[in-house]
Design an enzyme around this catalytic site. Structure first.
Site, mmCIF file in Angstrom:
data_model
loop_
_atom_site.group_PDB
_atom_site.id
_atom_site.type_symbol
_atom_site.label_atom_id
_atom_site.label_comp_id
_atom_site.label_asym_id
_atom_site.label_seq_id
_atom_site.Cartn_x
_atom_site.Cartn_y
_atom_site.Cartn_z
ATOM 1 N N LYS A 170 3.184 10.744 8.447
ATOM 2 C CA LYS A 170 2.327 10.540 9.347
ATOM 3 C C LYS A 170 2.986 10.822 10.476
ATOM 4 C CE LYS A 170 -0.129 5.527 7.444
ATOM 5 N NZ LYS A 170 -1.444 6.182 8.278
ATOM 6 N N PHE A 214 0.796 -1.111 0.246
ATOM 7 C CA PHE A 214 0.008 0.027 0.025
ATOM 8 C C PHE A 214 1.055 0.968 -0.178
ATOM 9 C CE2 PHE A 214 -2.292 4.069 2.132
ATOM 10 C CZ PHE A 214 -3.643 3.525 1.047
ATOM 11 N N ASP A 261 9.504 2.443 1.394
ATOM 12 C CA ASP A 261 8.084 3.676 2.171
ATOM 13 C C ASP A 261 8.635 3.165 3.499
ATOM 14 O OD1 ASP A 261 5.605 3.767 2.873
ATOM 15 O OD2 ASP A 261 4.967 3.818 0.577
HETATM 16 N N1 PLP Z 1 2.408 4.399 2.320
HETATM 17 C C1 PLP Z 1 1.907 3.788 3.636
HETATM 18 C C2 PLP Z 1 2.956 2.074 3.925
HETATM 19 C C3 PLP Z 1 1.234 4.042 4.456
HETATM 20 O O1 PLP Z 1 0.767 2.929 4.983
HETATM 21 C C4 PLP Z 1 -0.214 4.893 3.597
HETATM 22 C C5 PLP Z 1 -1.216 5.656 4.123
HETATM 23 O O2 PLP Z 1 -1.662 3.945 4.765
HETATM 24 C C6 PLP Z 1 0.631 5.631 2.493
HETATM 25 C C7 PLP Z 1 1.687 5.291 1.963
HETATM 26 C C8 PLP Z 1 0.047 7.237 2.404
HETATM 27 O O3 PLP Z 1 -0.423 7.941 2.523
HETATM 28 P P1 PLP Z 1 -1.333 8.675 3.307
HETATM 29 O O4 PLP Z 1 -2.435 8.523 3.581
HETATM 30 O O5 PLP Z 1 -0.602 10.355 3.968
HETATM 31 O O6 PLP Z 1 -1.508 9.382 1.959
#
Ligand code: PLP
Length: 392
Positions: free
Chosen positions: A242, A128, A213
């Site tokens: 986050k 994700f 990520d």
């Molecule tokens: N990457 C990871 C691993 C995530 O857990 C999330 C959100 O849950 C995102 C990207 C996307 O982040 P945002 O909701 O700030 O766009």
């Protein structure tokens, strides 16, 4: 103003009925003043709790001075944060944006610009990376893609935690491998110890960029500032959001000089990215992440796992955890969404993820007694459920 019965917001979230109006430390308070233990931290965001004095003071004094200025102008606080992030990560340069998905969009663009014609990025099934078209296309989950085709081309997905699959997937068009060090949304899926190191070696040997990520795993969540630091490696690109500013919107891309060199003014940008208020808070958050705090996160994480496992709850398949990123996988007898509601009824906020996994992302400042209370309620809920199942 009277609030209408219907919602005027687009239906992107199935929301719980409870409305929180205040936070203090590890607690949230609803409209009636009822107190809830926060075991979700706004999904891995408010690591240092709610209304943290140092962070509030940083935000308020910045608001008092200046809350927006264009990125066309120099900013010492941005430079300071960039330096701290580079020193703590081992990377060389930073780009600031506002969210996780934006950080990943920038990472994808940076990798492709660096690739100079090579554009394919290998990603993992169940990953994700966000909801905007590039990040979404990198998130190899059919359920997220439904209705949004055509996707952005140039992503090749392979099974997670399988280095051979990456070896078999890359070709002359490949520029990068993009991976979560632990898959959060897919249910706290922790790869083998060597997975990240093997990817690093593969990328080194084949001139590929390693993009990690750290949006959910970063900022101390797993007991290191960044989860890749559990391995002795440095990626080429790291994406952050986050927990970076404890709840104010901020995202960042960290990269090596060789990647940054491909980017020139006009290649990428953001009006709001690196907002002064978010930056002021983030400068404090990173200072708060001392070695002692990180050690404590590791001990607390082990305690959560130990205390849950000690209860021998039959319906628990396994407890997966790294620091305070914890997933409790249940048998199909338990519906975790119902369980999360039951926790809420007992005034504990928890999350769910992946395939029947209860997701716990408590504040990094949680205390032993908070953990004991959570486990007491968990045990009590299962005792009650067992009794009600037996009775019916
Ligand atoms: N990457 C990871 C691993 C995530 O857990 C999330 C959100 O849950 C995102 C990207 C996307 O982040 P945002 O909701 O700030 O766009």
């Amino acid at each position: 103003m009277e609030i209408a019965n219907k919602s005027y917001q687009v239906n992107t979230y199935k929301r719980f009925a409870v409305e929180f109006v205040k936070g203090d430390g590890v607690y949230l308070f609803d409209k009636k003043g009822e107190k809830y233990l926060d075991f979700l931290s706004g999904i891995a965001v408010t690591g240092f709790g709610h209304k943290n004095n140092k962070l509030v003071n940083a935000a308020v004094s910045q608001i008092d001075n200046l809350w927006h200025v264009s990125n066309l102008f120099t900013s010492t606080p941005q430079e300071k944060l960039a330096q701290k992030l580079c020193e703590r990560s081992g990377l060389d340069k930073v780009f600031f944006c506002n969210s996780g998905t934006e950080a990943n969009e920038a990472a994808i663009k940076f990798a492709r610009k660096f690739g100079n014609g090579k554009s394919t990025i290998i990603v993992a099934d169940g990953g994700f990376h966000g909801r905007t078209m590039g990040s979404l296309s990198a998130s190899a989950q059919n359920k997220l893609w439904e209705g949004f085709h055509p996707l952005t081309p140039g992503f090749k997905n392979v099974p997670y935690n399988n280095i051979e699959a990456i070896k078999n997937a890359f070709d002359d068009s490949t520029i990068a491998v993009m991976i979560e060090p632990i898959q959060g949304e897919s249910g706290i899926v922790i790869p083998s110890k060597s997975y990240l190191t093997d990817i690093r070696t593969l990328c080194d040997n084949n001139n590929l960029l390693m993009i990690v990520d750290e949006i959910q795993t970063g900022f101390g969540r797993t007991g290191e500032i960044f989860a890749y630091q559990h391995n002795d490696i440095i990626p080429d690109i790291v994406t952050l959001a986050k927990g970076i500013a404890n709840g104010l919107p901020l995202g960042a891309v960290l990269c090596s000089d060789k990647v940054a060199d491909a980017i020139t003014p006009g290649s990428h940008g953001s009006t709001f990215g690196g907002n002064p208020v978010s930056i002021a808070v983030a400068n404090k958050v990173i200072d708060l992440l001392t070695e002692d705090v990180l050690d404590n996160i590791n001990s607390l994480g082990l305690l959560v796992k130990k205390l849950i496992e000690k209860e021998n709850i039959e319906e628990i398949v396994e407890v997966r955890s790294k620091g305070l990123m914890i997933g409790i996988k249940f048998t199909s007898k338990v519906d975790v969404k119902t369980l999360a509601q039951k926790f809420l009824d007992e005034k504990i906020v928890v999350g769910t993820a992946g395939n029947n996994v209860l997701r716990l992302l408590p504040p990094l400042i949680i205390k032993n007694e908070n953990i004991q209370h959570f486990v007491y309620i968990l045990k009590d809920l299962f005792n009650k459920m067992y009794i009600s199942t037996k009775a019916s």
